[in-house]
Design a protein around this motif. Structure first.
Motif, PDB file in Angstrom:
ATOM      1  N   ARG A 122       0.816  -1.216   0.000  1.00  0.00           N
ATOM      2  CA  ARG A 122       0.000   0.000   0.000  1.00  0.00           C
ATOM      3  C   ARG A 122       0.847   1.262   0.000  1.00  0.00           C
ATOM      4  O   ARG A 122       0.362   2.333  -0.371  1.00  0.00           O
ATOM      5  CB  ARG A 122      -0.921  -0.013   1.231  1.00  0.00           C
ATOM      6  N   LYS A 123       2.105   1.163   0.391  1.00  0.00           N
ATOM      7  CA  LYS A 123       2.998   2.326   0.415  1.00  0.00           C
ATOM      8  C   LYS A 123       3.714   2.545  -0.920  1.00  0.00           C
ATOM      9  O   LYS A 123       4.465   3.514  -1.064  1.00  0.00           O
ATOM     10  CB  LYS A 123       4.047   2.161   1.514  1.00  0.00           C
ATOM     11  N   LEU A 124       3.498   1.641  -1.865  1.00  0.00           N
ATOM     12  CA  LEU A 124       4.244   1.676  -3.122  1.00  0.00           C
ATOM     13  C   LEU A 124       3.306   1.818  -4.311  1.00  0.00           C
ATOM     14  O   LEU A 124       2.374   1.020  -4.473  1.00  0.00           O
ATOM     15  CB  LEU A 124       5.064   0.389  -3.300  1.00  0.00           C
ATOM     16  N   ASP A 125       3.539   2.804  -5.160  1.00  0.00           N
ATOM     17  CA  ASP A 125       2.850   2.849  -6.442  1.00  0.00           C
ATOM     18  C   ASP A 125       3.294   1.645  -7.272  1.00  0.00           C
ATOM     19  O   ASP A 125       4.374   1.081  -7.053  1.00  0.00           O
ATOM     20  CB  ASP A 125       3.208   4.146  -7.173  1.00  0.00           C
ATOM     21  N   LYS A 126       2.472   1.278  -8.241  1.00  0.00           N
ATOM     22  CA  LYS A 126       2.812   0.124  -9.078  1.00  0.00           C
ATOM     23  C   LYS A 126       4.185   0.259  -9.725  1.00  0.00           C
ATOM     24  O   LYS A 126       4.938  -0.717  -9.825  1.00  0.00           O
ATOM     25  CB  LYS A 126       1.757  -0.055 -10.171  1.00  0.00           C
ATOM     26  N   PHE A 127       4.539   1.471 -10.179  1.00  0.00           N
ATOM     27  CA  PHE A 127       5.821   1.596 -10.884  1.00  0.00           C
ATOM     28  C   PHE A 127       6.992   1.272  -9.957  1.00  0.00           C
ATOM     29  O   PHE A 127       8.017   0.740 -10.400  1.00  0.00           O
ATOM     30  CB  PHE A 127       5.954   2.986 -11.518  1.00  0.00           C
ATOM     31  N   ALA A 128       6.854   1.569  -8.657  1.00  0.00           N
ATOM     32  CA  ALA A 128       7.906   1.253  -7.696  1.00  0.00           C
ATOM     33  C   ALA A 128       7.887  -0.229  -7.341  1.00  0.00           C
ATOM     34  O   ALA A 128       8.944  -0.848  -7.145  1.00  0.00           O
ATOM     35  CB  ALA A 128       7.747   2.108  -6.444  1.00  0.00           C
ATOM     36  N   GLN A 129       6.692  -0.821  -7.260  1.00  0.00           N
ATOM     37  CA  GLN A 129       6.610  -2.272  -7.060  1.00  0.00           C
ATOM     38  C   GLN A 129       7.341  -2.995  -8.188  1.00  0.00           C
ATOM     39  O   GLN A 129       8.141  -3.910  -7.951  1.00  0.00           O
ATOM     40  CB  GLN A 129       5.151  -2.719  -7.022  1.00  0.00           C
ATOM     41  N   TYR A 130       7.047  -2.578  -9.421  1.00  0.00           N
ATOM     42  CA  TYR A 130       7.672  -3.226 -10.582  1.00  0.00           C
ATOM     43  C   TYR A 130       9.195  -3.087 -10.540  1.00  0.00           C
ATOM     44  O   TYR A 130       9.927  -4.026 -10.872  1.00  0.00           O
ATOM     45  CB  TYR A 130       7.134  -2.615 -11.878  1.00  0.00           C
ATOM     46  N   ALA A 131       9.666  -1.913 -10.126  1.00  0.00           N
ATOM     47  CA  ALA A 131      11.109  -1.672 -10.052  1.00  0.00           C
ATOM     48  C   ALA A 131      11.766  -2.606  -9.044  1.00  0.00           C
ATOM     49  O   ALA A 131      12.832  -3.192  -9.309  1.00  0.00           O
ATOM     50  CB  ALA A 131      11.366  -0.213  -9.663  1.00  0.00           C
ATOM     51  N   LEU A 132      11.146  -2.764  -7.882  1.00  0.00           N
ATOM     52  CA  LEU A 132      11.718  -3.625  -6.852  1.00  0.00           C
ATOM     53  C   LEU A 132      11.730  -5.091  -7.284  1.00  0.00           C
ATOM     54  O   LEU A 132      12.706  -5.814  -7.047  1.00  0.00           O
ATOM     55  CB  LEU A 132      10.927  -3.458  -5.554  1.00  0.00           C
ATOM     56  N   VAL A 133      10.674  -5.543  -7.939  1.00  0.00           N
ATOM     57  CA  VAL A 133      10.606  -6.945  -8.365  1.00  0.00           C
ATOM     58  C   VAL A 133      11.675  -7.240  -9.422  1.00  0.00           C
ATOM     59  O   VAL A 133      12.408  -8.236  -9.312  1.00  0.00           O
ATOM     60  CB  VAL A 133       9.197  -7.277  -8.896  1.00  0.00           C
ATOM     61  N   ALA A 134      11.771  -6.394 -10.442  1.00  0.00           N
ATOM     62  CA  ALA A 134      12.756  -6.637 -11.504  1.00  0.00           C
ATOM     63  C   ALA A 134      14.182  -6.493 -10.992  1.00  0.00           C
ATOM     64  O   ALA A 134      15.073  -7.275 -11.364  1.00  0.00           O
ATOM     65  CB  ALA A 134      12.508  -5.684 -12.673  1.00  0.00           C
ATOM     66  N   SER A 135      14.432  -5.497 -10.151  1.00  0.00           N
ATOM     67  CA  SER A 135      15.798  -5.304  -9.653  1.00  0.00           C
ATOM     68  C   SER A 135      16.219  -6.440  -8.729  1.00  0.00           C
ATOM     69  O   SER A 135      17.393  -6.851  -8.734  1.00  0.00           O
ATOM     70  CB  SER A 135      15.928  -3.959  -8.952  1.00  0.00           C
TER      71      SER A 135
ATOM     72  N   PRO B 154      -0.916  10.348   3.549  1.00  0.00           N
ATOM     73  CA  PRO B 154       0.444  10.778   3.894  1.00  0.00           C
ATOM     74  C   PRO B 154       1.518  10.179   2.991  1.00  0.00           C
ATOM     75  O   PRO B 154       2.639  10.697   2.932  1.00  0.00           O
ATOM     76  CB  PRO B 154       0.606  10.314   5.352  1.00  0.00           C
ATOM     77  N   PHE B 155       1.173   9.114   2.278  1.00  0.00           N
ATOM     78  CA  PHE B 155       2.135   8.511   1.345  1.00  0.00           C
ATOM     79  C   PHE B 155       1.957   9.032  -0.084  1.00  0.00           C
ATOM     80  O   PHE B 155       2.634   8.551  -1.002  1.00  0.00           O
ATOM     81  CB  PHE B 155       2.018   6.983   1.373  1.00  0.00           C
ATOM     82  N   PHE B 156       1.052   9.992  -0.285  1.00  0.00           N
ATOM     83  CA  PHE B 156       0.801  10.538  -1.616  1.00  0.00           C
ATOM     84  C   PHE B 156       2.096  10.954  -2.305  1.00  0.00           C
ATOM     85  O   PHE B 156       2.432  10.457  -3.396  1.00  0.00           O
ATOM     86  CB  PHE B 156      -0.174  11.719  -1.497  1.00  0.00           C
ATOM     87  N   ILE B 157       2.851  11.847  -1.706  1.00  0.00           N
ATOM     88  CA  ILE B 157       4.067  12.359  -2.348  1.00  0.00           C
ATOM     89  C   ILE B 157       5.145  11.287  -2.470  1.00  0.00           C
ATOM     90  O   ILE B 157       5.683  11.068  -3.569  1.00  0.00           O
ATOM     91  CB  ILE B 157       4.591  13.607  -1.610  1.00  0.00           C
ATOM     92  N   PRO B 158       5.496  10.573  -1.387  1.00  0.00           N
ATOM     93  CA  PRO B 158       6.549   9.556  -1.558  1.00  0.00           C
ATOM     94  C   PRO B 158       6.172   8.388  -2.457  1.00  0.00           C
ATOM     95  O   PRO B 158       7.054   7.681  -2.946  1.00  0.00           O
ATOM     96  CB  PRO B 158       6.838   9.095  -0.118  1.00  0.00           C
ATOM     97  N   LYS B 159       4.865   8.148  -2.676  1.00  0.00           N
ATOM     98  CA  LYS B 159       4.476   7.119  -3.644  1.00  0.00           C
ATOM     99  C   LYS B 159       4.573   7.633  -5.074  1.00  0.00           C
ATOM    100  O   LYS B 159       4.870   6.877  -5.999  1.00  0.00           O
ATOM    101  CB  LYS B 159       3.029   6.667  -3.392  1.00  0.00           C
ATOM    102  N   MET B 160       4.341   8.917  -5.274  1.00  0.00           N
ATOM    103  CA  MET B 160       4.205   9.488  -6.611  1.00  0.00           C
ATOM    104  C   MET B 160       5.536   9.851  -7.262  1.00  0.00           C
ATOM    105  O   MET B 160       5.732   9.646  -8.456  1.00  0.00           O
ATOM    106  CB  MET B 160       3.333  10.741  -6.523  1.00  0.00           C
TER     107      MET B 160
END
Length: 417
Positions: free
Chosen positions: A69-82, A133-139
């Protein structure tokens, strides 16, 4: 000063045709289409009702519910691939100098879904600014490499390159140069994007960039075909571990390829349209060849930007003709966007991986969905149409261009020990 040699020691992929490197290569080599009707939202009122979404991806297989819930999809994808790339590289995180390991990542847009949802929620309310509160750090686009470095403790250079669809190619070039100059031993690089949202689809539709071939969606991405009518939006991530050659050799790492050159240029022409004669594209390929110290006739394979747009495909092939002359007819040219769609800021990463895998397997993936010859394209080009072709690939080039006239080009070579 003598520049260090840089090699690729790990790969990771999360794409519309495969959720890891093995699946991705199987999809590429068999000419699999990743395009299908959109499942994420109701498309009834949208001009385009299809995209290249990820298939069978469940964030909860990789993150607990609170973390997801703290991660936008693009960051989830980055963590999985990396993570896949780091594991593939066999890096012992307890033995590397983490001050000399960096993360340089590309994203053209970043957390679009998060931004869209927060603004919609605010607009539907009474005007009270009740934001998550996670709006900015997720975006924010830089959060993907930030999260990768936090997870693994990497304390070298850490930032995001943003140059629209050239973003991850620019990230790889920056990573190449940081290692060449001796500032780092290892850099996790690549890109991720998750723009298959109402805002993403609606925005690209508004500028007439997307295909609207709703009745024939699975073949809508058709680079170089005379009936092409726009690109197909894709999502996902690609990750590469770039490493200084002696460092890789000392730890006995497997090496996929050497990164021998990177070039950049600008069209300086139009916000979204390419220069019709491909002047900037011609220059970026020449810059890349010069950086690598290679001649045009050394190149065996080009993974083109090839988005399936009426103007872009022709301009790129004109530039290839100018740079490579008669040798162009001997190069296996393709566009893997015919299968994956256009991953925007992640395009350069997944397409560089495709070029490296073509080198590894001596097989160039096809440009699928081609049925009608475009009279504006030189018939002597081998566009690797509809079926993979066996080819000994010693040098492979990947082209990536972005809105704003950003051009980036990367060259890979089989390792000479």
């Amino acid at each position: 000063m003598e520049l260090k040699r840089v090699v690729v020691t790990g790969l990771g992929a999360l794409t519309p045709i495969g959720n890891n490197i093995q699946e991705y290569w199987e999809g590429l080599s068999t000419g699999k289409s990743g395009c299908a009707p959109i499942t994420y939202f109701d498309t009834e009122k949208f001009k385009t009702k299809f995209a290249c979404e990820l298939k069978n991806f469940d964030a909860l297989e990789f993150f607990d519910r609170k973390e997801a819930r703290k991660l936008d999809k693009f960051a989830q994808y980055a963590l999985v691939a990396s993570d896949e790339a780091i594991n593939d590289a066999g890096i012992d995180l307890d033995k590397v100098d983490k001050f000399r390991v960096g993360v340089i990542w590309g994203a053209g847009i970043g957390g679009l879904e998060t931004f869209q949802n927060e603004v919609l929620n605010f607009g539907a309310g009474d005007g009270t600014p009740r934001f998550n509160p996670f709006f900015i750090p997720k975006m924010i686009a830089d959060i993907a490499p930030g999260n990768i470095s936090i997870k693994h403790g990497f304390m070298g250079p850490n930032y995001t390159t943003v140059s629209a669809c050239a973003s991850s190619a620019n990230a790889m070039i920056d990573a190449l140069n940081y290692i060449r100059l001796g500032h780092c031993d290892i850099i996790v690089t690549g890109g991720s994007e998750a723009a298959v949202t109402p805002a993403g689809m609606g925005g690209f539709n508004a500028m007439h960039a997307l295909s609207t071939r709703n009745e024939d969606a699975d073949t809508a991405s058709r680079p170089f075909d005379a009936t092409r009518d726009g690109f197909v939006l894709g999502e996902g991530s690609g990750a590469l571990i770039l490493e200084e050659y002696e460092h890789a050799k000392a730890r006995g790492a497997k090496i996929y390829a050497e990164v021998v050159g990177g070039g950049m240029s600008s069209d300086a022409y139009h916000m979204t349209a390419p220069h019709p004669e491909g002047i900037g594209v011609e220059r970026v390929m020449l810059n890349c060849l010069n950086d690598a110290g290679l001649k045009p006739e050394d190149v065996d394979h080009i993974n083109t930007h090839g988005t399936s747009t009426p103007l872009g495909d022709v301009a790129e092939l004109k530039a290839i003709s100018k740079v490579f002359g008669e040798h162009a007819a001997h190069i296996n040219i393709n566009s893997t966007k015919s299968m994956t769609g256009h991953l925007l800021g992640a395009a350069g990463a997944i397409e560089s991986i495709a070029a490296i895998l073509a080198m590894q397997h001596s097989l160039v993936p096809p440009t699928i969905n081609h049925t009608t010859v475009d009279e504006n394209i030189d018939p002597s080009f081998n566009l690797t149409l509809n079926k993979a072709q066996k080819k000994e690939v010693n040098v492979a080039m990947s082209n990536t261009f972005g809105f704003g006239g950003h051009n980036a080009c990367v060259l890979f070579k089989k390792l000479d020990a």
